[in-house]
Motif scaffolding. Structure first.
Motif, mmCIF file in Angstrom:
data_model
loop_
_atom_site.group_PDB
_atom_site.id
_atom_site.type_symbol
_atom_site.label_atom_id
_atom_site.label_comp_id
_atom_site.label_asym_id
_atom_site.label_seq_id
_atom_site.Cartn_x
_atom_site.Cartn_y
_atom_site.Cartn_z
ATOM 1 N N ILE A 1 0.846 -1.203 0.000
ATOM 2 C CA ILE A 1 0.000 0.000 0.000
ATOM 3 C C ILE A 1 0.881 1.252 0.000
ATOM 4 N N GLN A 2 1.958 1.177 0.795
ATOM 5 C CA GLN A 2 2.854 2.337 0.865
ATOM 6 C C GLN A 2 3.710 2.439 -0.394
ATOM 7 N N LYS A 3 4.219 1.302 -0.809
ATOM 8 C CA LYS A 3 5.135 1.278 -1.958
ATOM 9 C C LYS A 3 4.450 1.764 -3.245
ATOM 10 N N TYR A 4 3.202 1.291 -3.452
ATOM 11 C CA TYR A 4 2.514 1.635 -4.708
ATOM 12 C C TYR A 4 1.630 2.872 -4.583
ATOM 13 N N GLY A 5 1.604 3.479 -3.394
ATOM 14 C CA GLY A 5 0.770 4.676 -3.196
ATOM 15 C C GLY A 5 -0.708 4.365 -3.411
ATOM 16 N N ILE A 6 -1.208 3.344 -2.718
ATOM 17 C CA ILE A 6 -2.580 2.858 -2.931
ATOM 18 C C ILE A 6 -3.612 3.754 -2.229
ATOM 19 N N ASP A 7 -4.734 3.984 -2.913
ATOM 20 C CA ASP A 7 -5.826 4.764 -2.308
ATOM 21 C C ASP A 7 -6.874 3.856 -1.681
ATOM 22 N N ILE A 8 -7.151 2.733 -2.346
ATOM 23 C CA ILE A 8 -8.213 1.842 -1.854
ATOM 24 C C ILE A 8 -7.737 0.393 -1.824
ATOM 25 N N PHE A 9 -7.940 -0.235 -0.678
ATOM 26 C CA PHE A 9 -7.709 -1.681 -0.565
ATOM 27 C C PHE A 9 -9.085 -2.329 -0.570
ATOM 28 N N THR A 10 -9.263 -3.373 -1.371
ATOM 29 C CA THR A 10 -10.567 -4.024 -1.400
ATOM 30 C C THR A 10 -10.454 -5.547 -1.453
ATOM 31 N N VAL A 11 -11.424 -6.200 -0.819
ATOM 32 C CA VAL A 11 -11.580 -7.669 -0.919
ATOM 33 C C VAL A 11 -13.059 -7.969 -0.761
ATOM 34 N N GLY A 12 -13.409 -9.251 -0.902
ATOM 35 C CA GLY A 12 -14.808 -9.654 -0.797
ATOM 36 C C GLY A 12 -15.337 -9.592 0.628
ATOM 37 N N SER A 13 -16.667 -9.621 0.718
ATOM 38 C CA SER A 13 -17.327 -9.410 2.015
ATOM 39 C C SER A 13 -17.101 -10.557 2.996
ATOM 40 N N TRP B 1 -14.429 -11.259 4.090
ATOM 41 C CA TRP B 1 -13.311 -10.801 4.921
ATOM 42 C C TRP B 1 -13.673 -9.617 5.813
ATOM 43 N N ILE B 2 -14.967 -9.270 5.884
ATOM 44 C CA ILE B 2 -15.361 -8.059 6.628
ATOM 45 C C ILE B 2 -14.705 -8.031 8.009
ATOM 46 N N GLY B 3 -14.094 -6.919 8.319
ATOM 47 C CA GLY B 3 -13.466 -6.739 9.633
ATOM 48 C C GLY B 3 -11.991 -7.108 9.636
ATOM 49 N N THR B 4 -11.633 -8.150 8.882
ATOM 50 C CA THR B 4 -10.258 -8.667 8.954
ATOM 51 C C THR B 4 -9.209 -7.617 8.590
ATOM 52 N N PHE B 5 -9.551 -6.777 7.615
ATOM 53 C CA PHE B 5 -8.527 -5.846 7.130
ATOM 54 C C PHE B 5 -8.766 -4.402 7.557
ATOM 55 N N ASP B 6 -9.594 -4.225 8.607
ATOM 56 C CA ASP B 6 -9.870 -2.859 9.073
ATOM 57 C C ASP B 6 -8.582 -2.133 9.463
ATOM 58 N N TYR B 7 -7.581 -2.892 9.928
ATOM 59 C CA TYR B 7 -6.325 -2.253 10.355
ATOM 60 C C TYR B 7 -5.636 -1.498 9.214
ATOM 61 N N LEU B 8 -5.999 -1.828 7.989
ATOM 62 C CA LEU B 8 -5.367 -1.135 6.851
ATOM 63 C C LEU B 8 -5.918 0.279 6.664
ATOM 64 N N ASN B 9 -7.029 0.593 7.394
ATOM 65 C CA ASN B 9 -7.592 1.946 7.320
ATOM 66 C C ASN B 9 -6.581 3.012 7.718
#
Ligand code: CTP
Length: 457
Positions: free
Chosen positions: A82-94, A96-104
């Motif tokens: 996310i940092q290396k590629y300068g990402i604006d949005i991380f997305t995955v299917g529902s 995984w809800i909650g699992t990747f909240d830390y990426l906020n």
């Protein structure tokens, strides 16, 4: 430009994957898709992925939706990317809800609705026929097999066989197995494949009868006590187009394969010496220490200690020397096997009544590999050099108690995948059987000597 990133295994590429990528692309202007490596999937507990990483990347590419495809191979990589590629949005299917909240903390996280009624797991199940598996022997290792088999899709444990019905019945009740019997033929009629977990001396006969009845076999080591019998069983399996694999579980652990490949890669130069030791003090009344014919340290741990030796040095040794420290009735409490090769040497040590350092050391002309106990599960190993400051540490993935990898290999082979049994080949099994035969012969002679001596007294 809004950059979006998503990750997945994308095994057996399906409509759900396509829909997800399409919606992910619609979230921005540039889509990066991370595809997992086999190792990373194994580390996450996905042990049955069918398509290779190249096929999976290719399938993602063919959608035309990804602007860039990257490989995901370790934990923590998402934040790096996310940092290396300068990402604006991380997305995955529902799912995984909650699992990747830390990426906020690094970008916006969007969970996209999952396409219903389709998944790689479902497709794998429909491709893999369900293997109805029977267990021969309901002693110490059988319960571990049942719990580890839960992590492998495509396998149902349907029947248990034990001529000692009480033990079989207890096992059936405890693990909720459909059927239990003390009749081997009846048992074989109920299953497609068998796991042989009975005592050592029964393996050959059970394996042979199962193969003759057209059943695939995963047998605890040793498959047989002689080279000839082992060859006979592998030939029989081949002739009947059945899978026969020997359950030296180390051989199927991902870390062990990595260790062998690092050793073969030339990193430590020419391999000159392999030393492997496995010891576990067993209780005095245990089978290992009381069964003078089929117990002892060699039969218990020989398969493990010999494995890296046969894999790395081969079976073409010039000389072999087998020595044991004996306990009562001539049982081997500790055995050391020394092998001399044209270009090197090896030592395998095992103990049930003598304790030593359980380690694997592979010495080469440029450096050495050290894997400490429990090297047979291979959770960690190091490559070391003359310069003590230069140490490369490997910490491969390892799940559960390791049995799941061997079960997974067995199921894949039954389904026609993993045809190249490089993890433990028939030739390697046969080479180990040759040493088992030498050991058994020597022990028989020594025991005969012991009994003659006792008779004289
Ligand atoms: N996905 C989806 N709809 C599905 C299946 C998967 O939107 N029906 C999404 C997942 O949420 C994930 C991406 O596709 O964001 C890649 O998922 P992957 O785990 O590779 O696919 P699955 O079919 O879920 O695989 P498995 O059954 O092995 O978990």
């Amino acid at each position: 430009m809004k950059k979006v990133i998503t990750y997945g295994t994308f095994d057996l590429f399906h409509q759900g994957h396509y829909n997800l990528l399409k919606r992910a692309k619609e979230l921005g202007d540039y889509l990066i898709v991370g595809v997992t490596t086999e190792h990373f999937d194994e580390a996450r507990g996905k042990v049955n992925v069918i398509d290779s990483v190249l096929e999976r990347v290719d399938n993602v590419r063919k959608t035309g939706l990804a602007d860039e495809i990257i490989i995901e191979d370790h934990n923590g990589q998402k934040i790096e990317d996310i940092q290396k590629y300068g990402i604006d949005i991380f997305t995955v299917g529902s799912d995984w809800i909650g699992t990747f909240d830390y990426l906020n903390n690094f970008c916006k996280v969007v969970y996209l609705e999952r396409t219903p009624d389709i998944s790689s797991t479902m497709l794998r199940k429909s491709r893999f026929k369900i293997v109805n598996m029977g267990i021969v022997g309901t002693g110490r290792i059988a319960p571990r097999f049942v719990s580890e088999a839960k992590y492998v899709s495509g396998i149902n444990i349907t029947c248990a066989y034990n001529p000692q019905r009480e033990s079989g019945k207890r096992f059936q009740r405890k693990y909720d197995i459909e059927c239990e019997t003390g009749e081997y033929e009846e048992f074989l009629n109920k299953v497609d494949a068998v796991y042989i977990a009975s005592t050592n001396e029964t393996h050959y006969d059970y394996v042979k009868r199962a193969l003759l009845a057209g059943k695939h076999v995963l047998s605890e080591k040793p498959v047989a006590f002689t080279k000839e019998e082992t060859i006979e069983l592998y030939l029989l399996a081949k002739e009947k187009k059945l899978v026969l694999i020997e359950g030296v579980k180390t051989a199927y652990c991902p870390g062990f394969q990595q260790l062998i490949n690092v050793a073969r890669s030339g990193k430590i130069g020419e391999i000159c010496d392999v030393e492997a030791c496995f010891s576990r003090l067993a209780a005095l009344e245990s089978r290992e220490r009381s069964d003078e014919k089929f117990g002892g340290s060699f039969l218990e741990f020989g398969g493990y200690s010999l494995l890296p030796i046969i894999k790395l040095m081969g079976s073409d040794y010039k000389e072999i020397r087998i020595d044991s420290v004996h306990g009562e009735k001539g049982i081997d409490l500790y055995t050391k096997i020394q092998l001399l090769y044209e270009q090197g040497m090896a030592t395998a040590k095992m103990g049930v009544g003598v304790k030593s350092e359980g380690q694997l050391v592979i010495a080469g002309t440029k450096g050495y590999i050290l894997a400490q106990s429990p090297w047979w599960l291979t959770k960690k190993f190091e490559v070391r050099y003359e310069d003590p400051n230069k140490v490369e540490t490997y910490e491969p993935s390892f799940q559960g108690d390791g049995l799941r990898y061997e079960i997974s290999e067995f199921v894949s082979k039954i389904n026609g995948y993993g045809k190249n049994g490089y993890k433990l080949t028939a030739e390697e099994s046969i080479a180990m059987a040759e040493i088992t035969e030498l050991f058994m012969k020597k022990r028989n002679e020594e025991q005969t000597g012991y009994y003659n001596q006792v008779d004289k007294e």
